[in-house]
Design an enzyme around this catalytic site. Structure first.
Site, PDB file in Angstrom:
ATOM      1  N   LYS A 279     -10.836  55.886  37.477  1.00  0.00           N
ATOM      2  CA  LYS A 279     -10.147  54.382  37.572  1.00  0.00           C
ATOM      3  C   LYS A 279      -9.171  54.888  36.272  1.00  0.00           C
ATOM      4  O   LYS A 279      -9.542  55.352  35.245  1.00  0.00           O
ATOM      5  CB  LYS A 279     -11.286  53.729  37.090  1.00  0.00           C
ATOM      6  CG  LYS A 279     -10.649  51.906  37.105  1.00  0.00           C
ATOM      7  CD  LYS A 279     -11.619  51.126  37.064  1.00  0.00           C
ATOM      8  CE  LYS A 279     -11.499  49.783  37.309  1.00  0.00           C
ATOM      9  NZ  LYS A 279     -12.515  48.565  37.562  1.00  0.00           N
ATOM     10  N   GLU A 368     -23.137  36.832  43.185  1.00  0.00           N
ATOM     11  CA  GLU A 368     -23.469  35.400  42.636  1.00  0.00           C
ATOM     12  C   GLU A 368     -24.575  34.846  43.300  1.00  0.00           C
ATOM     13  O   GLU A 368     -25.177  34.079  42.667  1.00  0.00           O
ATOM     14  CB  GLU A 368     -22.080  34.633  42.747  1.00  0.00           C
ATOM     15  CG  GLU A 368     -20.923  35.221  42.094  1.00  0.00           C
ATOM     16  CD  GLU A 368     -20.052  36.237  42.539  1.00  0.00           C
ATOM     17  OE1 GLU A 368     -20.423  37.047  43.561  1.00  0.00           O
ATOM     18  OE2 GLU A 368     -19.121  36.766  41.912  1.00  0.00           O
ATOM     19  N   ARG A 396     -19.334  31.301  46.000  1.00  0.00           N
ATOM     20  CA  ARG A 396     -20.516  32.459  46.644  1.00  0.00           C
ATOM     21  C   ARG A 396     -21.780  31.872  46.608  1.00  0.00           C
ATOM     22  O   ARG A 396     -22.854  32.337  47.302  1.00  0.00           O
ATOM     23  CB  ARG A 396     -20.584  33.764  46.099  1.00  0.00           C
ATOM     24  CG  ARG A 396     -19.091  34.610  46.361  1.00  0.00           C
ATOM     25  CD  ARG A 396     -19.341  35.087  47.838  1.00  0.00           C
ATOM     26  NE  ARG A 396     -18.059  35.451  48.469  1.00  0.00           N
ATOM     27  CZ  ARG A 396     -17.865  36.670  48.314  1.00  0.00           C
ATOM     28  NH1 ARG A 396     -18.388  37.669  47.818  1.00  0.00           N
ATOM     29  NH2 ARG A 396     -16.680  37.167  48.884  1.00  0.00           N
TER      30      ARG A 396
HETATM   31  C1  TPP Z   1     -17.176  37.289  44.531  1.00  0.00           C
HETATM   32  C2  TPP Z   1     -16.240  37.796  43.342  1.00  0.00           C
HETATM   33  N1  TPP Z   1     -17.024  38.182  42.195  1.00  0.00           N
HETATM   34  C3  TPP Z   1     -16.510  38.880  41.173  1.00  0.00           C
HETATM   35  C4  TPP Z   1     -15.111  39.363  41.137  1.00  0.00           C
HETATM   36  C5  TPP Z   1     -14.174  39.625  40.014  1.00  0.00           C
HETATM   37  N2  TPP Z   1     -14.065  40.943  40.236  1.00  0.00           N
HETATM   38  C6  TPP Z   1     -12.805  41.660  40.509  1.00  0.00           C
HETATM   39  S1  TPP Z   1     -12.719  43.302  40.642  1.00  0.00           S
HETATM   40  C7  TPP Z   1     -14.291  43.416  40.332  1.00  0.00           C
HETATM   41  C8  TPP Z   1     -14.898  44.638  40.162  1.00  0.00           C
HETATM   42  C9  TPP Z   1     -14.496  45.565  41.660  1.00  0.00           C
HETATM   43  O1  TPP Z   1     -15.008  46.951  41.413  1.00  0.00           O
HETATM   44  P1  TPP Z   1     -14.459  47.874  42.561  1.00  0.00           P
HETATM   45  O2  TPP Z   1     -14.710  47.321  43.961  1.00  0.00           O
HETATM   46  O3  TPP Z   1     -15.758  49.059  42.080  1.00  0.00           O
HETATM   47  O4  TPP Z   1     -13.126  48.173  42.178  1.00  0.00           O
HETATM   48  P2  TPP Z   1     -12.461  49.112  40.993  1.00  0.00           P
HETATM   49  O5  TPP Z   1     -11.729  47.953  40.155  1.00  0.00           O
HETATM   50  O6  TPP Z   1     -13.361  49.686  40.319  1.00  0.00           O
HETATM   51  O7  TPP Z   1     -11.228  49.708  41.565  1.00  0.00           O
HETATM   52  C10 TPP Z   1     -15.059  42.026  39.937  1.00  0.00           C
HETATM   53  C11 TPP Z   1     -16.246  42.030  39.612  1.00  0.00           C
HETATM   54  C12 TPP Z   1     -14.395  39.094  42.364  1.00  0.00           C
HETATM   55  N3  TPP Z   1     -13.131  39.391  42.899  1.00  0.00           N
HETATM   56  N4  TPP Z   1     -15.145  38.410  43.593  1.00  0.00           N
END
Ligand code: TPP
Length: 635
Positions: A279, A368, A396
């Site tokens: 990342k 959630e 959610r």
């Molecule tokens: C339902 C929901 N909850 C929380 C989020 C906030 N959120 C956006 S990206 C993320 C982390 C995603 O991690 P990953 O899928 O591993 O992607 P990376 O950013 O590490 O590439 C979160 C918690 C969201 N987009 N949707």
């Protein structure tokens, strides 16, 4: 190189060296634009090679690529004809920071909330099959998004259907913060078993050297490899669900990525390709602290510092900070308080609590729904759980809040941050539905504090109640206003509080707390026009002391309900129905977000801009009052 890419077809002509050069230029472009516009930096930098390899091998838009969350789609946007407009990313009139089908045919499906990609890609693929189209569908999902339950429902269904869905699991060990949970550990164990992969690559190389290797023989090899895999991966979860599993492979090696993608295209099976990435790749500061650079405001490329680190804060704390401070001080006294986040520890202001009370803090992953039911369990066993979520993500957990918390009258506190208009992230991140979603739910209390002190008052009041059901406290992504006396007046169940009151009882502006600044500004404009407006801070959006509200409305010539939420099913509509039922004499108007999804310019911009375009800034409110008063005939 990047300038020459007008569409994904242009990638097919490039050599591996040129593709690597392209990756460098894409990174520079992303860093440059995000440093000035803000955005999801680290996730995008980690997905550059995956994007290039996908567009090199597949034929978008016939083949459909679905980006989970969509916060890693910048390279995809650059490769699909949007270089020229890229500098407008996340700005008014600009490109959205997430995939948008209305923006480009290459954006196969809109995303923004996590864990939807496998379901959506499977649906797209199944539809193509029914329409006799031979296409591919690819879901790109991060290890963080794979902690969401929806992803498992989709994996289970996809394994059962057996369609050739390709799932690219982009594993960087990070959600926004470090990824948590059993699944994350499981993926790490898989990543460590690189032995099998080395074996596999040799095996593939050998197979490819064999002359006349036909489809049938290739499938036989796949079966053979499965047998080999069984030795190394007795417990591979994905294989057990019916997927072919390939990985882990280096997600920054375009050569390996394209080889593997070309290979799996030939299989007629669902496949999970486990790709390991870094990342923040290519920007040192983001590689070192990917959580700080997940979503950033503008920053300096030279030292990586963001504005908020650079500039001395001389304004009030944000509602998030106020919540964080309040929680910490209350929890020191009240040992029943425990907190829960769904992978948003920093964003929701729980980081300090987590540090101070590690045994009373839970990060459940992007889950959630689980967070709400888990909290209900905690509440059913004497604790006072506080679930901190963004308003948009509480969507959610609607059933869990109704079925598990409200129905059983369990005292779970839901702290909904970013309730109302949310800057820059577009339509998927607006926090406009929570009032409408939960006002109709029995046993729930909904609070809309106008200030830090008022929020504390509401929180402490809730902790004192013994028979209260779930409580929602909603506050905006904004700074708290300066305190005034009215904010600290004791709470009376179901009643609001007057912030200013005149003798004339001409106009009442009844508002949800987040709009305090706007109504004060409106009142000042009205004063210049010789109109005296009383400001009534609603405090309780539910329950409501109906007799009190009826009497209040009956007192005024004009009552305007002003709320930072969607009009349909909101507080104003409830009050209108009440007024009608009781033949209240006031002229009544509702000012709220119009009852459609915010789109385009109405969804992009700062909170102030969004309030203005939606008629909820001081000027907009004052204008409605003046318009409405002109219809009233004075005796
Ligand atoms: C339902 C929901 N909850 C929380 C989020 C906030 N959120 C956006 S990206 C993320 C982390 C995603 O991690 P990953 O899928 O591993 O992607 P990376 O950013 O590490 O590439 C979160 C918690 C969201 N987009 N949707």
């Amino acid at each position: 190189m990047l300038q020459s890419i007008k569409s994904p077809a242009d990638l097919k002509k490039l050599t591996l060296r040129e593709l690597n050069q392209l990756a460098k230029e894409i990174r520079q472009q992303i860093i440059s634009v995000v440093s000035s516009n803000g955005g999801h930096l680290a996730s995008n930098l980690g997905a550059v090679e995956i994007s290039i390899a996908l567009h090199r091998v597949f034929n978008s838009p016939d083949d459909k690529i679905v980006w989970d969350v969509g916060h890693q789609c910048y390279a995809h946007k650059l490769l699909t004809g949007r270089l020229e407009s890229f500098s407008s990313l996340r700005k008014r009139n600009g490109l959205c920071g997430f995939p948008k089908t209305s923006e480009s045919p290459h954006d196969a499906f809109n995303t923004g909330h996590a864990s939807t990609s496998i379901s959506a890609a499977l649906g797209l693929l199944a539809a193509d099959k029914i329409q006799n189209k031979k296409t591919h569908a690819i879901a790109v999902i991060g290890d963080g998004a794979l902690t969401g339950g929806l992803a498992y429902e989709a994996l289970s269904h996809a394994g059962h259907l057996g369609l050739p869905l390709i799932v690219i699991l982009n594993d960087n060990k990070m959600s926004i913060s470090r990824n948590v949970g059993g699944l994350s550990k499981y993926l790490s164990r898989l990543s460590m078993k690189a032995k099998y992969q080395t074996f596999r690559r040799h095996f593939d190389a050998l197979a490819k050297k064999l002359p006349f290797i036909g489809e049938a023989f290739f499938k036989l090899i796949v079966r053979l490899k499965r047998a080999v895999k069984a030795v190394f991966y007795i417990d591979n979860f994905f294989v057990d669900l019916g997927f072919e599993y390939v990985g882990p492979i280096n997600g920054h090696n375009i050569g390996v990525l394209t080889d593997v993608l070309e290979d799996v295209c030939k299989l007629n099976l669902p496949v999970v390709i486990h790709v390991v990435t870094r990342k923040g790749k290519g920007f040192n500061y983001a590689e070192d602290k990917p959580d700080n650079y997940h979503g950033v405001v503008s920053f300096s490329i030279n030292d990586g510092l963001t504005e908020s680190i650079n500039i001395n804060k001389n304004f009030n704390k944000s509602f998030t900070e106020a919540f964080s401070d309040m929680l910490l001080s209350t929890a020191k006294e009240d040992k029943r308080i425990v907190t829960i986040t769904a992978a948003m520890k920093s964003g929701t202001g729980l980081a300090v609590f987590a540090q101070t009370f590690p045994d009373r803090f839970f990060d459940v992953g992007i889950a959630e729904g689980h967070a709400a039911t888990f909290a209900s369990g905690l509440a059913a066993n004497n604790l006072r759980p506080v679930v901190a979520l963004y308003s948009t993500f509480v969507q959610r957990a609607v059933d869990q809040i109704i079925h598990d918390a409200a129905l059983q009258k369990l005292p779970v506190i839901f702290a909904l941050d970013r309730a109302g208009f949310v800057s820059a992230d577009g339509e998927t991140h607006q926090g406009l539905f929570d009032i409408s979603l939960f006002r109709s739910t029995p046993n729930i209390t909904i609070f809309a504090p106008a200030s830090e002190n008022e929020m504390r008052l509401m929180f402490e009041w809730t902790l004192e109640q013994e028979t209260l059901g779930p409580m929602i406290i909603r506050y905006p992504k904004a700074n708290c206003p300066l305190e005034i006396e009215a904010f600290s007046l004791p709470l009376e169940l179901g009643r609001g509080v007057f912030v200013t009151e005149n003798d004339e009882k001409q106009v009442c502006l009844a508002f949800t707390g987040s709009l305090y600044r706007e109504v004060v500004e409106a009142a000042a404009i009205l004063k210049e026009n010789q109109i005296k407006a009383d400001l009534y801070n609603l405090r309780f959006l539910k329950p409501v002391d109906e007799n009190y509200l009826i009497e209040l409305m009956n007192t005024y010539k004009l009552t305007i309900f002003i709320e930072e939420g969607i009009k349909d099913g909101g507080f104003g509509e409830y009050a209108s129905a009440l007024a009608l039922k009781h033949s209240v004499k006031t002229k009544l108007t509702i000012l709220a977000a119009e009852s459609s999804f915010l789109e385009g310019n109405n969804a992009l911009g700062t909170r102030e801009e969004l309030l203005a375009v939606n008629g909820l800034d001081g000027k907009g409110i004052a204008k409605i009052v003046i318009d409405q008063l002109s219809f009233i005939k004075y005796p």
